[in-house]
Motif scaffolding. Sequence first.
Motif, PDB file in Angstrom:
ATOM      1  N   PHE A 267       0.845  -1.193   0.000  1.00 22.93           N
ATOM      2  CA  PHE A 267       0.000   0.000   0.000  1.00 22.93           C
ATOM      3  C   PHE A 267       0.883   1.246   0.000  1.00 22.93           C
ATOM      4  O   PHE A 267       1.019   1.926   1.014  1.00 22.93           O
ATOM      5  N   THR A 268       1.495   1.498  -1.130  1.00 18.69           N
ATOM      6  CA  THR A 268       2.387   2.648  -1.259  1.00 18.69           C
ATOM      7  C   THR A 268       1.597   3.943  -1.150  1.00 18.69           C
ATOM      8  O   THR A 268       0.433   4.024  -1.540  1.00 18.69           O
ATOM      9  N   GLY A 269       2.250   4.952  -0.594  1.00 19.31           N
ATOM     10  CA  GLY A 269       1.605   6.259  -0.490  1.00 19.31           C
ATOM     11  C   GLY A 269       0.903   6.491   0.833  1.00 19.31           C
ATOM     12  O   GLY A 269       0.466   7.603   1.112  1.00 19.31           O
ATOM     13  N   THR A 270       0.775   5.466   1.669  1.00 19.14           N
ATOM     14  CA  THR A 270       0.141   5.646   2.965  1.00 19.14           C
ATOM     15  C   THR A 270       1.166   6.160   3.973  1.00 19.14           C
ATOM     16  O   THR A 270       2.365   5.946   3.827  1.00 19.14           O
ATOM     17  N   GLN A 271       0.672   6.827   5.011  1.00 24.80           N
ATOM     18  CA  GLN A 271       1.574   7.362   6.034  1.00 24.80           C
ATOM     19  C   GLN A 271       2.229   6.209   6.799  1.00 24.80           C
ATOM     20  O   GLN A 271       1.589   5.219   7.118  1.00 24.80           O
ATOM     21  N   LYS A 272       3.494   6.326   7.074  1.00 26.84           N
ATOM     22  CA  LYS A 272       4.253   5.248   7.704  1.00 26.84           C
ATOM     23  C   LYS A 272       3.682   4.907   9.073  1.00 26.84           C
ATOM     24  O   LYS A 272       3.327   5.782   9.857  1.00 26.84           O
ATOM     25  N   LYS A 273       3.604   3.614   9.340  1.00 27.27           N
ATOM     26  CA  LYS A 273       3.086   3.116  10.616  1.00 27.27           C
ATOM     27  C   LYS A 273       4.149   2.281  11.316  1.00 27.27           C
ATOM     28  O   LYS A 273       5.078   1.780  10.682  1.00 27.27           O
ATOM     29  N   GLU A 274       3.993   2.089  12.614  1.00 27.34           N
ATOM     30  CA  GLU A 274       4.851   1.155  13.339  1.00 27.34           C
ATOM     31  C   GLU A 274       4.080   0.551  14.506  1.00 27.34           C
ATOM     32  O   GLU A 274       3.152   1.155  15.046  1.00 27.34           O
ATOM     33  N   VAL A 275       4.463  -0.667  14.877  1.00 28.04           N
ATOM     34  CA  VAL A 275       3.829  -1.367  15.988  1.00 28.04           C
ATOM     35  C   VAL A 275       4.559  -1.018  17.281  1.00 28.04           C
ATOM     36  O   VAL A 275       5.790  -1.032  17.335  1.00 28.04           O
ATOM     37  N   ILE A 276       3.798  -0.727  18.303  1.00 33.57           N
ATOM     38  CA  ILE A 276       4.353  -0.469  19.628  1.00 33.57           C
ATOM     39  C   ILE A 276       3.774  -1.499  20.583  1.00 33.57           C
ATOM     40  O   ILE A 276       2.547  -1.608  20.728  1.00 33.57           O
ATOM     41  N   ILE A 277       4.625  -2.284  21.238  1.00 39.08           N
ATOM     42  CA  ILE A 277       4.172  -3.286  22.205  1.00 39.08           C
ATOM     43  C   ILE A 277       4.551  -2.820  23.608  1.00 39.08           C
ATOM     44  O   ILE A 277       5.703  -2.451  23.862  1.00 39.08           O
ATOM     45  N   SER A 278       3.572  -2.858  24.505  1.00 37.67           N
ATOM     46  CA  SER A 278       3.824  -2.476  25.906  1.00 37.67           C
ATOM     47  C   SER A 278       3.307  -3.569  26.826  1.00 37.67           C
ATOM     48  O   SER A 278       2.454  -4.374  26.435  1.00 37.67           O
ATOM     49  N   ALA A 279       3.835  -3.611  28.038  1.00 37.01           N
ATOM     50  CA  ALA A 279       3.416  -4.598  29.048  1.00 37.01           C
ATOM     51  C   ALA A 279       2.962  -3.869  30.298  1.00 37.01           C
ATOM     52  O   ALA A 279       3.497  -2.812  30.653  1.00 37.01           O
ATOM     53  N   ASP A 280       1.953  -4.439  30.983  1.00 35.90           N
ATOM     54  CA  ASP A 280       1.442  -3.787  32.197  1.00 35.90           C
ATOM     55  C   ASP A 280       0.707  -4.813  33.062  1.00 35.90           C
ATOM     56  O   ASP A 280       0.558  -5.979  32.676  1.00 35.90           O
ATOM     57  N   THR A 281       0.214  -4.320  34.219  1.00 39.22           N
ATOM     58  CA  THR A 281      -0.522  -5.164  35.166  1.00 39.22           C
ATOM     59  C   THR A 281      -1.803  -4.460  35.570  1.00 39.22           C
ATOM     60  O   THR A 281      -1.794  -3.256  35.869  1.00 39.22           O
ATOM     61  N   GLU A 282      -2.924  -5.175  35.569  1.00 38.82           N
ATOM     62  CA  GLU A 282      -4.200  -4.609  36.007  1.00 38.82           C
ATOM     63  C   GLU A 282      -4.194  -4.458  37.524  1.00 38.82           C
ATOM     64  O   GLU A 282      -3.934  -5.441  38.258  1.00 38.82           O
ATOM     65  N   LEU A 283      -4.482  -3.260  38.005  1.00 40.97           N
ATOM     66  CA  LEU A 283      -4.456  -3.014  39.447  1.00 40.97           C
ATOM     67  C   LEU A 283      -5.548  -3.801  40.169  1.00 40.97           C
ATOM     68  O   LEU A 283      -5.337  -4.354  41.255  1.00 40.97           O
ATOM     69  N   GLU A 284      -6.736  -3.870  39.549  1.00 40.67           N
ATOM     70  CA  GLU A 284      -7.870  -4.495  40.239  1.00 40.67           C
ATOM     71  C   GLU A 284      -7.781  -6.019  40.279  1.00 40.67           C
ATOM     72  O   GLU A 284      -8.315  -6.663  41.197  1.00 40.67           O
ATOM     73  N   THR A 285      -7.135  -6.629  39.293  1.00 41.58           N
ATOM     74  CA  THR A 285      -7.080  -8.103  39.232  1.00 41.58           C
ATOM     75  C   THR A 285      -5.672  -8.664  39.418  1.00 41.58           C
ATOM     76  O   THR A 285      -5.518  -9.846  39.725  1.00 41.58           O
ATOM     77  N   GLY A 286      -4.661  -7.842  39.195  1.00 42.09           N
ATOM     78  CA  GLY A 286      -3.289  -8.335  39.276  1.00 42.09           C
ATOM     79  C   GLY A 286      -2.864  -9.150  38.058  1.00 42.09           C
ATOM     80  O   GLY A 286      -1.804  -9.778  38.059  1.00 42.09           O
ATOM     81  N   ARG A 287      -3.681  -9.134  37.014  1.00 48.33           N
ATOM     82  CA  ARG A 287      -3.351  -9.907  35.807  1.00 48.33           C
ATOM     83  C   ARG A 287      -2.364  -9.134  34.930  1.00 48.33           C
ATOM     84  O   ARG A 287      -2.504  -7.930  34.739  1.00 48.33           O
ATOM     85  N   HIS A 288      -1.412  -9.876  34.376  1.00 46.96           N
ATOM     86  CA  HIS A 288      -0.373  -9.271  33.550  1.00 46.96           C
ATOM     87  C   HIS A 288      -0.737  -9.430  32.072  1.00 46.96           C
ATOM     88  O   HIS A 288      -1.202 -10.483  31.643  1.00 46.96           O
ATOM     89  N   PHE A 289      -0.479  -8.403  31.292  1.00 48.43           N
ATOM     90  CA  PHE A 289      -0.888  -8.430  29.892  1.00 48.43           C
ATOM     91  C   PHE A 289       0.082  -7.597  29.053  1.00 48.43           C
ATOM     92  O   PHE A 289       0.900  -6.825  29.569  1.00 48.43           O
ATOM     93  N   ILE A 290      -0.033  -7.769  27.731  1.00 44.86           N
ATOM     94  CA  ILE A 290       0.663  -6.870  26.812  1.00 44.86           C
ATOM     95  C   ILE A 290      -0.365  -6.265  25.867  1.00 44.86           C
ATOM     96  O   ILE A 290      -1.436  -6.834  25.649  1.00 44.86           O
ATOM     97  N   LYS A 291      -0.020  -5.119  25.294  1.00 52.27           N
ATOM     98  CA  LYS A 291      -0.884  -4.411  24.369  1.00 52.27           C
ATOM     99  C   LYS A 291      -0.135  -4.161  23.064  1.00 52.27           C
ATOM    100  O   LYS A 291       1.068  -3.901  23.073  1.00 52.27           O
ATOM    101  N   LEU A 292      -0.868  -4.239  21.959  1.00 51.54           N
ATOM    102  CA  LEU A 292      -0.313  -3.882  20.656  1.00 51.54           C
ATOM    103  C   LEU A 292      -1.037  -2.640  20.155  1.00 51.54           C
ATOM    104  O   LEU A 292      -2.273  -2.623  20.089  1.00 51.54           O
ATOM    105  N   LYS A 293      -0.278  -1.607  19.832  1.00 50.14           N
ATOM    106  CA  LYS A 293      -0.835  -0.383  19.281  1.00 50.14           C
ATOM    107  C   LYS A 293      -0.148  -0.072  17.948  1.00 50.14           C
ATOM    108  O   LYS A 293       0.989  -0.479  17.701  1.00 50.14           O
TER     109      LYS A 293
END
Length: 605
Positions: A267-293
């Motif tokens: 898809f030439t001509g589109t604005q450049k994108k990049e994946v950002i991966i982050s990790a965190d913990t839910e305060l209410e449950t204590g469950r650990h997860f990662i997010k993809l943005k």
Amino acid sequence: MKYTKFVIKNYKGIPEIELDLNKKPTSNIFTLVGLNESGKTSLLEAIYLFQNGIFKKKAHTLIPKSKQYSFNGEISIKAELELNEDELINIKALLKKEHRFHIIDSNSNKIIKIKKIYHFKNSIPIEKDDSNNGWEEAIWEENFKGKTKQSKQIKELYDWKKDAWNEVINLIQKKFLPKILYYPNFLFEFPEKIYLEQFKEEEKGQEEYRNVIQDILVSIGKGLTIKDHLLERIKSEKAHKEALEQLLLRMSSKLNEEILTKWDTIFTGTQKKEVIISADTELETGRHFIKLKIKQGSASYSINDRSLGFRWFFSFLIFTAFRKTRIKDPGETLFLLDEPASNLHQSSQKKLLHSLENIVSDCKLIYSTHSHHLIDPKWLAGTYIVRNEAINYESPEESSTTETNISATLYKNFVARYPKEEDHFKPILDALDYTPSKLEMVPSIIFTEGKSDYYTFKYMAHIIFKDEYKLNFYPGAGVNKYKDPFRLYLAWDKKFIALFDSDEGGRKAKEQYIADIGRDIENKIFTFEDIKSEWKEIEAEKLFSREEQVKVTQSCFSDYEEGDLKSKFNASIQNLYIKNKEFDFNQETLNKFKKIFDFLQEKIK
């Protein structure tokens, strides 16, 4: 271990279909081509059923609609698989050590046939009296011929010792049997959070996304795991946070490399994108997860906030390109894709073919399509035309909605039904009911005598000469079948030339076209003799030395010694083209093709 054949009987509207995945020239990509409602999805579902089974309460969905009122008989899916040398060595070692059974060296000992059978009476699933597997019966055909220490007579392992046979079956099932993965579509919701540990109330799909994260880790380094390198670091003190950040950066970089770089290429001509991966913990449950943005410019977005096309492409690659690296998956994984990229524009569909080719380096892919933009000429050797013979395609509204009679015909056999067609590809366009738009651009082309010459020139120009020459070749169906295409190109005032063999057939055809169409075509048809006067009575195959013909043939047909060289050589050239494999031709041969391509390039201008 790899799948080489499937035979499907009575599944939904399929009377009996055989899909051969091992025909020459070989391909790792197989295409099911047909209109909507032709039965392509049923074929994919049947193959998936072979390994994954179905709950008894859903058994009625396997029966053809026209027979659901009273179906008596069986539905079966039979798979044929081939063991590789290492797997066969492991089986030999097991039988020799534990049972003193010596397997003889034979090609038949490399082939395993497994048949899954579902029995019905009055449309109700039943169990066979002699089956210990419930209503789903699995039959392994007798195999493994060998000798015992006490007797030199060749025996079948199954007949000689059932316990030994069962041990081998268990070994194959646990360690060798390849996975079959079916993706009906890739437009499901991408989770906002991917939890790194299982919990009771988690949403459907979380486990598979965890597996994908593990696949990404393996693609970075084989020793990396979710438990040790993500979870433990998230839970740890600050000393390990830097290691976690570095790993997340590597994961992001891997996704950018494998997915977004390909997206930018397509898809030439589109604005450049990049994946950002982050990790965190839910305060209410204590469950650990990662997010993809997805970061685009100064803003970041959820995957689900992007377009349908992007979501499809992202999910497609994350579930296929990384899936191949899964360590616990044995053998050659078989991917099944139903109508891939149907949400993408036709130009993007064409470019997507390159991504499909990259995915199948060490696996197999079967995909269905009704778009001619998703059909590559390189893969026609593994293409099947799927039709519902119960439908009158001229008047589909008059056809019964319950009657089904699905057939799948190998493309080369399908072409044989159209002996009068002037274009080797036209039958596939007919099967798709394709009509060209008046707005479509018509390129300058070179008509070749037949499909063998087409693949020879495509291979030499694309693989050997690395696209140095920008030439478009037309795959004809015979030297005498160009009257209509020639007239069309003259009417369109488009550039074209034709190159025929310099044998009697080629010379006579040239004379006949000039007589039938006129002098306008006289300077557009050439034979090899027009390129070089010494090339009289020459066919395309003769441009190669006999030694090269034999070696090329042996690269595809390892047991070839003599006889039928021409057809096997042409199939082998096509095989090299499909596989993108180079061959070390001698300089004399390379000079011949350089002279041909220089001539064609000059004449087409």
